[in-house]
Scaffold this motif. Structure first.
Motif, PDB file in Angstrom:
ATOM      1  N   GLU A 253       0.854  -1.394   0.254  1.00 28.01           N
ATOM      2  CA  GLU A 253       0.010   0.057   0.170  1.00 28.01           C
ATOM      3  C   GLU A 253       0.913   1.115   0.101  1.00 28.01           C
ATOM      4  OE1 GLU A 253      -3.271   0.080  -0.281  1.00 28.01           O
ATOM      5  OE2 GLU A 253      -4.308  -1.230   0.928  1.00 28.01           O
ATOM      6  N   ILE A 254       1.893   1.143  -0.860  1.00 28.04           N
ATOM      7  CA  ILE A 254       3.117   2.465  -0.781  1.00 28.04           C
ATOM      8  C   ILE A 254       2.297   3.661  -1.329  1.00 28.04           C
ATOM      9  CG2 ILE A 254       5.012   1.212  -0.581  1.00 28.04           C
ATOM     10  CD1 ILE A 254       5.553   1.853  -3.516  1.00 28.04           C
ATOM     11  N   SER A 255       1.211   3.639  -1.926  1.00 22.92           N
ATOM     12  CA  SER A 255       0.701   4.536  -2.606  1.00 22.92           C
ATOM     13  C   SER A 255      -0.678   5.208  -2.115  1.00 22.92           C
ATOM     14  CB  SER A 255       0.771   4.659  -4.304  1.00 22.92           C
ATOM     15  OG  SER A 255      -0.237   3.945  -4.644  1.00 22.92           O
ATOM     16  N   THR A 256      -1.139   4.653  -1.291  1.00 20.17           N
ATOM     17  CA  THR A 256      -2.550   4.952  -0.579  1.00 20.17           C
ATOM     18  C   THR A 256      -2.748   6.227  -0.222  1.00 20.17           C
ATOM     19  OG1 THR A 256      -2.423   2.655   0.182  1.00 20.17           O
ATOM     20  CG2 THR A 256      -4.282   3.833   0.650  1.00 20.17           C
ATOM     21  N   MET A 257      -1.863   6.983   0.347  1.00 20.03           N
ATOM     22  CA  MET A 257      -2.044   8.268   0.963  1.00 20.03           C
ATOM     23  C   MET A 257      -1.398   9.448  -0.064  1.00 20.03           C
ATOM     24  SD  MET A 257       1.175   7.560   1.526  1.00 20.03           S
ATOM     25  CE  MET A 257       2.603   7.921   2.436  1.00 20.03           C
ATOM     26  N   LEU A 258      -1.032   8.940  -1.206  1.00 21.36           N
ATOM     27  CA  LEU A 258      -0.727   9.874  -2.033  1.00 21.36           C
ATOM     28  C   LEU A 258      -1.976  10.398  -3.114  1.00 21.36           C
ATOM     29  CD1 LEU A 258       2.350   8.326  -2.943  1.00 21.36           C
ATOM     30  CD2 LEU A 258       2.223   9.920  -1.328  1.00 21.36           C
ATOM     31  N   ASP A 259      -1.818  11.658  -3.699  1.00 19.70           N
ATOM     32  CA  ASP A 259      -2.501  12.152  -4.615  1.00 19.70           C
ATOM     33  C   ASP A 259      -2.588  11.458  -6.048  1.00 19.70           C
ATOM     34  OD1 ASP A 259      -1.155  14.398  -6.460  1.00 19.70           O
ATOM     35  OD2 ASP A 259      -0.424  14.149  -4.659  1.00 19.70           O
ATOM     36  N   PRO A 260      -3.278  11.304  -7.003  1.00 18.59           N
ATOM     37  CA  PRO A 260      -2.918  10.601  -8.145  1.00 18.59           C
ATOM     38  C   PRO A 260      -1.547  10.961  -8.858  1.00 18.59           C
ATOM     39  CG  PRO A 260      -5.495  11.344  -8.214  1.00 18.59           C
ATOM     40  CD  PRO A 260      -4.558  11.915  -6.818  1.00 18.59           C
ATOM     41  N   ILE A 261      -1.221  12.345  -9.139  1.00 20.46           N
ATOM     42  CA  ILE A 261      -0.194  12.595  -9.788  1.00 20.46           C
ATOM     43  C   ILE A 261       1.147  12.159  -9.085  1.00 20.46           C
ATOM     44  CG2 ILE A 261       1.387  14.578 -10.720  1.00 20.46           C
ATOM     45  CD1 ILE A 261      -1.285  15.815 -11.226  1.00 20.46           C
ATOM     46  N   THR A 262       1.332  12.156  -7.679  1.00 16.71           N
ATOM     47  CA  THR A 262       2.307  11.791  -7.091  1.00 16.71           C
ATOM     48  C   THR A 262       2.362  10.193  -7.173  1.00 16.71           C
ATOM     49  OG1 THR A 262       1.878  13.653  -5.578  1.00 16.71           O
ATOM     50  CG2 THR A 262       3.677  12.163  -4.766  1.00 16.71           C
ATOM     51  N   GLN A 263       1.263   9.644  -7.098  1.00 14.04           N
ATOM     52  CA  GLN A 263       1.240   8.089  -6.861  1.00 14.04           C
ATOM     53  C   GLN A 263       1.710   7.777  -8.491  1.00 14.04           C
ATOM     54  OE1 GLN A 263      -2.839   6.853  -6.689  1.00 14.04           O
ATOM     55  NE2 GLN A 263      -2.573   4.702  -7.332  1.00 14.04           N
ATOM     56  N   LEU A 264       1.228   8.381  -9.539  1.00 15.46           N
ATOM     57  CA  LEU A 264       1.651   8.153 -10.806  1.00 15.46           C
ATOM     58  C   LEU A 264       3.235   8.154 -10.823  1.00 15.46           C
ATOM     59  CD1 LEU A 264       1.123   7.151 -13.877  1.00 15.46           C
ATOM     60  CD2 LEU A 264       0.650   9.746 -14.234  1.00 15.46           C
TER      61      LEU A 264
ATOM     62  N   ALA B  95      -2.658  17.748  -3.557  1.00 16.27           N
ATOM     63  CA  ALA B  95      -1.579  16.981  -3.098  1.00 16.27           C
ATOM     64  C   ALA B  95      -1.473  17.353  -1.692  1.00 16.27           C
ATOM     65  CB  ALA B  95      -0.306  17.256  -3.829  1.00 16.27           C
ATOM     66  N   SER B  96      -0.567  16.458  -0.897  1.00 13.04           N
ATOM     67  CA  SER B  96      -0.312  16.900   0.373  1.00 13.04           C
ATOM     68  C   SER B  96       0.509  18.264   0.317  1.00 13.04           C
ATOM     69  CB  SER B  96       0.532  15.846   1.103  1.00 13.04           C
ATOM     70  OG  SER B  96       1.556  15.422   0.535  1.00 13.04           O
ATOM     71  N   GLY B  97       0.264  19.068   1.343  1.00 15.82           N
ATOM     72  CA  GLY B  97       1.037  20.245   1.311  1.00 15.82           C
ATOM     73  C   GLY B  97       0.310  21.062   0.680  1.00 15.82           C
TER      74      GLY B  97
END
Lengths: 211, 272
Positions: A148-159, B44-46
């Motif tokens: 679950e390394i990308s669960t708390m990331l927004d879509p762009i950061t996840q991508l 995004a965070s931040g």
């Protein structure tokens, strides 16, 4: 080839969590693992990475058991990077804990040079997660369990995180196990899909999972 | 119900012992939430999402500098009014589970929230028990926070926000750490609160799961409101979205293209 042979695991109370689980993952392959919370996905991930010992069965790489010491060839990446780093170390020291990644790779993972001078609490979750992923990719590492390394990331950061890991995995023939609730993500990334329920694995297809 | 106009929030930081600098955390953000609406704030965070919630609730650190207009039910939200309305008209479902009182059982926490909203003690107790039963927490009513799982603790926090009968509910990342079934239940609950004529602000990074319940979506990036669009605008290739950042956010989802222009990752987005 990473192989799990008839793994079983039970809680200290004796109730079984996983029973007779076997799977195979070739280098360069991506395996997706889904399941409800409490189904034992993370436990299975830790068993494969050698972080936990199974009560029965074994995990082998190319036929030999996981080594007891040294760099673990199967790395486990946890969901919260904040808990996986020493808060008193600067990010530069954290990144070079196991190996010294080349600058091209640091750039490839989108890690900015000025982060290295900071402490982990001055980085966002997504930034720190990229540092933790790169830290785990030392030369002796052959397989990665991404829990679950990308669960708390927004879509762009996840991508961007997955793109960086994908590029590295292709170049070094790294096998990756992705644990996630997100079936769409697993379908995008993985060529093998398994669903964990009631302590055993079953093949998971997109049609079955579609909401 | 809630009107935010060109809100600017600055926080001090100290690069050296006595050198003070101001960081702009929210930059000229405008946002309007109507009764009966679920308004999602994604980014995004931040991006300043949680600080926005703190600014509305009046929970910012005292050193913060706030400019711009903040109106609730057509009256300015002053610090005194925020203190008065907090827990009654304004409710926050905080992101951090440490917001629960570690020395109180779940039943007490919810009862206190009901009493703050003006119910008498017996009525508050009854309402608390009803809500705990509704959220399938009856068996955990006498548990302390450390005995609750993450999902259970979050449901206690939501029950507390609901019992206060607030007109504006701000949910800060309410679905983090929940499995899909629980997550859908929590989001459906927020939608139901909005249907009762209340306003709900849903702060999340999880665009995909916010869309089915949200009426409108405000995309934030580095403290600025990039775009406010209806939830229906997020479909297809995102043609109906005006800003490149919102479009990339949509395209980056695994169910969509799962790709984006590389320029968006490193450059600041153009203003819509």
């Amino acid at each position: 080839m990473l192989e799990a042979h008839q793994l079983s695991f039970r809680f200290a109370s004796g109730s079984p969590l996983l029973t007779n689980i076997s799977l195979r993952l070739a280098p360069g392959e991506w395996l997706g693992l889904s399941g409800d919370s409490g189904a034992g996905k993370s436990t299975l991930g830790k068993l494969l990475a050698g972080q936990l010992a199974p009560h029965q069965g074994s995990v082998t790489i190319d036929g030999s058991l996981l080594p007891a010491r040294g760099v673990r060839p199967v790395q486990w990446l946890p969901q919260s990077p904040e808990l996986a780093v020493n808060p008193r170390w600067r990010v530069g020291k954290i990144l070079k804990e196991a190996w010294t990644p080349p600058d091209t790779l640091i750039e490839g993972f989108g890690i900015e040079p000025q982060w290295l001078k900071r402490f982990p609490n001055a980085l966002s979750g997504g930034e720190l997660q990229r540092v933790c992923v790169l830290r785990a990719l030392a030369p002796g590492v052959r397989y990665v369990v991404a829990d679950e390394i990308s669960t708390m990331l927004d879509p762009i950061t996840q991508l961007s995180l997955w793109q960086a890991l994908k590029a590295h995995a292709e170049r070094h023939q790294l096998g990756v196990i992705v644990i996630s609730h997100d079936t769409a993500l697993l379908n995008r990334l993985c060529n093998q899909r398994w669903h964990l329920a009631g302590g055993s694995l079953r093949v998971s297809s997109t049609e079955l999972e579609a909401p | 119900m809630l009107h935010i106009d060109r809100l600017i929030l600055q926080l001090p930081h100290y690069p050296h012992w006595w050198r003070q600098e101001w960081t702009t955390c929210i930059d000229a953000l405008s946002l309007h939430i109507a009764p009966g609406e679920v308004h999602a704030v994604v980014g995004a965070s931040g991006a300043g999402k949680s600080l926005l919630a703190a600014a509305i609730m009046g929970l910012l650190p005292s050193a913060a500098r706030l400019e711009g207009a903040l109106h609730f039910q057509a009256t300015p939200l002053t610090p005194a009014r925020q203190r008065q309305l907090r827990g009654r008209q304004l409710a926050l479902i905080p992101q951090s589970l440490s917001a629960l009182d570690p020395l109180a059982r779940s039943r007490q926490q919810v009862r206190w929230a009901a009493q703050r909203a003006g119910l008498g003690r017996p009525a508050a107790q009854q309402r608390a028990d009803e809500l705990l039963a509704h959220y399938q927490l009856s068996h955990a009513a006498t548990h302390y926070p450390h005995e609750l799982s993450g999902g259970m603790a979050r449901r206690v926090l939501i029950a507390m926000a609901q019992v206060s009968n607030a007109q504006l509910v701000i949910a800060d990342e309410p679905s983090v750490g929940l499995d899909p079934t629980q997550r859908d239940r929590v989001l459906a609950k927020l939608k139901a609160i909005a249907r009762e004529g209340k306003a709900v602000m849903l702060i999340t990074h999880d665009l995909r799961h916010a869309l089915p319940v949200a009426d409108r979506v405000t995309v934030m990036y580095q403290g600025r409101g990039i775009e406010t669009a209806t939830a229906q605008a997020f479909r297809g290739q995102g043609e109906q979205l005006t800003s490149p950042y919102a479009r990339s956010l949509w395209q980056a989802l695994p169910d969509n293209a799962f790709s984006t222009q590389p320029s968006v990752l490193c450059q600041e987005p153009a203003f819509a």
